[in-house]
Motif scaffolding. Structure first.
Motif, short mmCIF file in Angstrom:
data_model
loop_
_atom_site.label_atom_id
_atom_site.label_comp_id
_atom_site.label_asym_id
_atom_site.label_seq_id
_atom_site.Cartn_x
_atom_site.Cartn_y
_atom_site.Cartn_z
N GLU A 1 0.78 -1.22 0.08
CA GLU A 1 0.03 -0.04 0.01
C GLU A 1 0.99 1.43 0.01
O GLU A 1 0.32 2.29 -0.19
CB GLU A 1 -0.76 0.08 1.32
N LYS B 1 -0.35 -17.77 2.22
CA LYS B 1 -1.14 -16.71 1.33
C LYS B 1 -0.80 -17.21 -0.04
O LYS B 1 0.21 -17.03 -0.59
CB LYS B 1 -0.58 -15.25 1.75
N PHE C 1 -9.92 -5.65 -3.02
CA PHE C 1 -8.94 -4.99 -1.77
C PHE C 1 -8.06 -4.12 -2.39
O PHE C 1 -7.72 -2.91 -1.91
CB PHE C 1 -8.35 -6.14 -1.06
N ARG C 2 -7.36 -4.36 -3.78
CA ARG C 2 -6.48 -3.63 -4.26
C ARG C 2 -6.94 -2.29 -4.81
O ARG C 2 -6.55 -1.53 -4.72
CB ARG C 2 -5.79 -4.47 -5.26
N ARG D 1 2.00 -11.01 -8.35
CA ARG D 1 2.67 -11.36 -7.17
C ARG D 1 3.01 -12.81 -7.17
O ARG D 1 3.50 -13.23 -5.95
CB ARG D 1 1.83 -10.91 -6.01
N GLN E 1 3.99 -14.79 -3.60
CA GLN E 1 2.76 -15.46 -3.16
C GLN E 1 2.55 -16.86 -3.59
O GLN E 1 3.06 -17.03 -4.57
CB GLN E 1 1.19 -14.68 -3.46
N VAL F 1 -11.80 -13.07 2.11
CA VAL F 1 -11.31 -11.93 1.39
C VAL F 1 -12.26 -11.31 0.58
O VAL F 1 -13.31 -11.54 0.39
CB VAL F 1 -9.91 -12.11 0.49
N SER F 2 -11.65 -10.04 0.05
CA SER F 2 -12.42 -9.13 -0.59
C SER F 2 -13.41 -9.72 -1.73
O SER F 2 -14.42 -9.35 -1.79
CB SER F 2 -11.72 -7.85 -1.21
C1 PBG Z 1 -1.24 -7.44 1.19
C2 PBG Z 1 -2.51 -7.57 1.59
C3 PBG Z 1 -3.49 -7.96 0.51
C4 PBG Z 1 -4.74 -8.41 1.18
C5 PBG Z 1 -4.50 -8.27 2.47
N1 PBG Z 1 -2.98 -8.07 2.86
C6 PBG Z 1 -3.49 -7.96 -0.76
C7 PBG Z 1 -2.60 -8.54 -1.69
O1 PBG Z 1 -1.88 -9.34 -1.41
O2 PBG Z 1 -2.54 -8.08 -2.97
C8 PBG Z 1 -5.99 -8.83 0.72
C9 PBG Z 1 -7.31 -8.87 1.18
C10 PBG Z 1 -8.33 -9.01 0.71
O3 PBG Z 1 -8.52 -9.20 -0.53
O4 PBG Z 1 -9.45 -8.71 1.41
N2 PBG Z 1 -1.14 -6.13 1.85
#
Ligand code: PBG
Length: 323
Positions: free
Chosen positions: A121, A194, A203-204, A216, A220, A272-273
């Motif tokens: 972020e 993850k 989320f992004r 990523r 990841q 997640v989102s």
């Molecule tokens: C990385 C992070 C991500 C999420 C939480 N921490 C996004 C990513 O790895 O791109 C995703 C959480 C979500 O989608 O709700 N700081």
């Protein structure tokens, strides 16, 4: 003994019977609410792909957390959207998170405050750490940045820091950074498992953290792997993680169950989102019953083996459970 003597339906005949033999119970105390912090006052930027979710300045963040807490949700996890981004993400330890943590703990000392630790972020390129000339993330140069951010959040009063960057060795590095600064009581919730998932899309947008190039997949995990999940979990336990997390939740319920069998340590799952967005979208179209579908998903995540669940539905679900 089999049919016609054995009839499983006998125990499904009435709600009191079903409740008596229910194997998994959801409770508001199972939830952690993710919140997006920005600097300023009175700022509320709704996230279009996540109905009900907004970036909030600290004053409004405290109100949102209070509503969750009053509904029985014991914890929040914070993500920051900074005013300034740079190649190493130095706002991570400056703003808006330390002030947000402090404001929450001042207002509600018994609310558990977790702080996500990641650079994406805060970097101008949107990757989770410092880049090499070739555009890949430099693992070992990123560790001190994560350590510095974790220390700033712990100093501000965070109960838990939660590294989500997937750099190798970061749990050990953060543990040492905290311990050397007299912050030995701050717990680490490691996003140990993850995956590089399509379900982080909303989320992004919310966190302004989409990578400006590439993806990523170099840090990841590959969604096809579960043996590797065991390896990641064991490494993070060895490095000093107090709690582990699997993320995302729904496409990885088998992974949650696998990590559950591997360790007695507390295990979290992140709903997640993208999982939230697809349910909201279907509900808004009248295609799914939102309340039943949400509680069914959360029950499934808990049944798979999660002790607690990070979910954007936390406050709503807690209210439904207490209604
Ligand atoms: C990385 C992070 C991500 C999420 C939480 N921490 C996004 C990513 O790895 O791109 C995703 C959480 C979500 O989608 O709700 N700081």
């Amino acid at each position: 003994m089999s049919f016609p003597t054995d009839r499983p339906r006998r125990l499904r005949r009435s709600e009191p019977l079903r409740a008596l033999v229910r194997e998994t119970r959801l409770d508001p105390g199972d939830f952690v609410l993710p919140l997006f912090a920005v600097s300023g006052k009175g700022v509320k930027n709704p996230v279009p792909s996540m109905p009900g979710v907004a970036q909030l300045s600290v004053d409004l963040l405290v109100e949102e957390a209070r509503a969750a807490f009053n509904a029985g949700v014991p914890a929040v996890i914070l993500f920051g959207i900074p005013q300034k981004k740079d190649p190493i993400g130095s706002s991570a330890w400056i703003e808006p998170i330390p002030a947000a943590v402090k404001a929450l703990k001042d207002a509600m000392p018994s609310l558990l405050v977790m702080a996500d630790v990641c650079m994406c972020e805060y970097t101008d390129h949107g990757h989770c750490g410092e880049l090499r000339a070739d555009g890949t993330v430099d693992n070992d140069k990123t560790l001190p940045l994560l350590g510095r951010a974790a220390r700033a959040y712990a100093e501000a009063g965070a109960d838990v820091v939660a590294p989500s960057d997937m750099m190798d060795g970061r749990v050990a590095f953060i543990r040492r950074a905290l311990d050397e600064s007299g912050l030995g009581d701050t717990a680490i919730l490691s996003y140990a498992v993850k995956y590089a998932s399509a379900f982080y899309g909303p989320f992004r947008a919310a966190a302004g953290s989409a990578p400006s190039f590439g993806d990523r997949k170099g840090y990841q995990m590959d969604p096809a792997n579960v043996r590797e999940a065991r390896r990641e979990a064991l490494l993070d336990l060895d490095e000093g993680a107090d709690m582990l997390m699997v993320k995302p939740a729904l496409p990885f319920l088998d992974v949650i169950a696998e990590v559950r069998r591997l360790t007695d340590r507390p295990l979290a799952a992140y709903n997640v989102s993208g999982e939230y967005a697809m349910l909201k979208a279907a509900a808004q179209n009248g295609w799914l019953e939102e309340r039943r579908a949400t509680l069914e998903i959360l029950t499934g995540i808990k049944r798979a083996g999660a002790d607690f669940i990070l979910s954007y539905s936390a406050t709503e679900a807690a209210r439904w459970l207490s209604a």
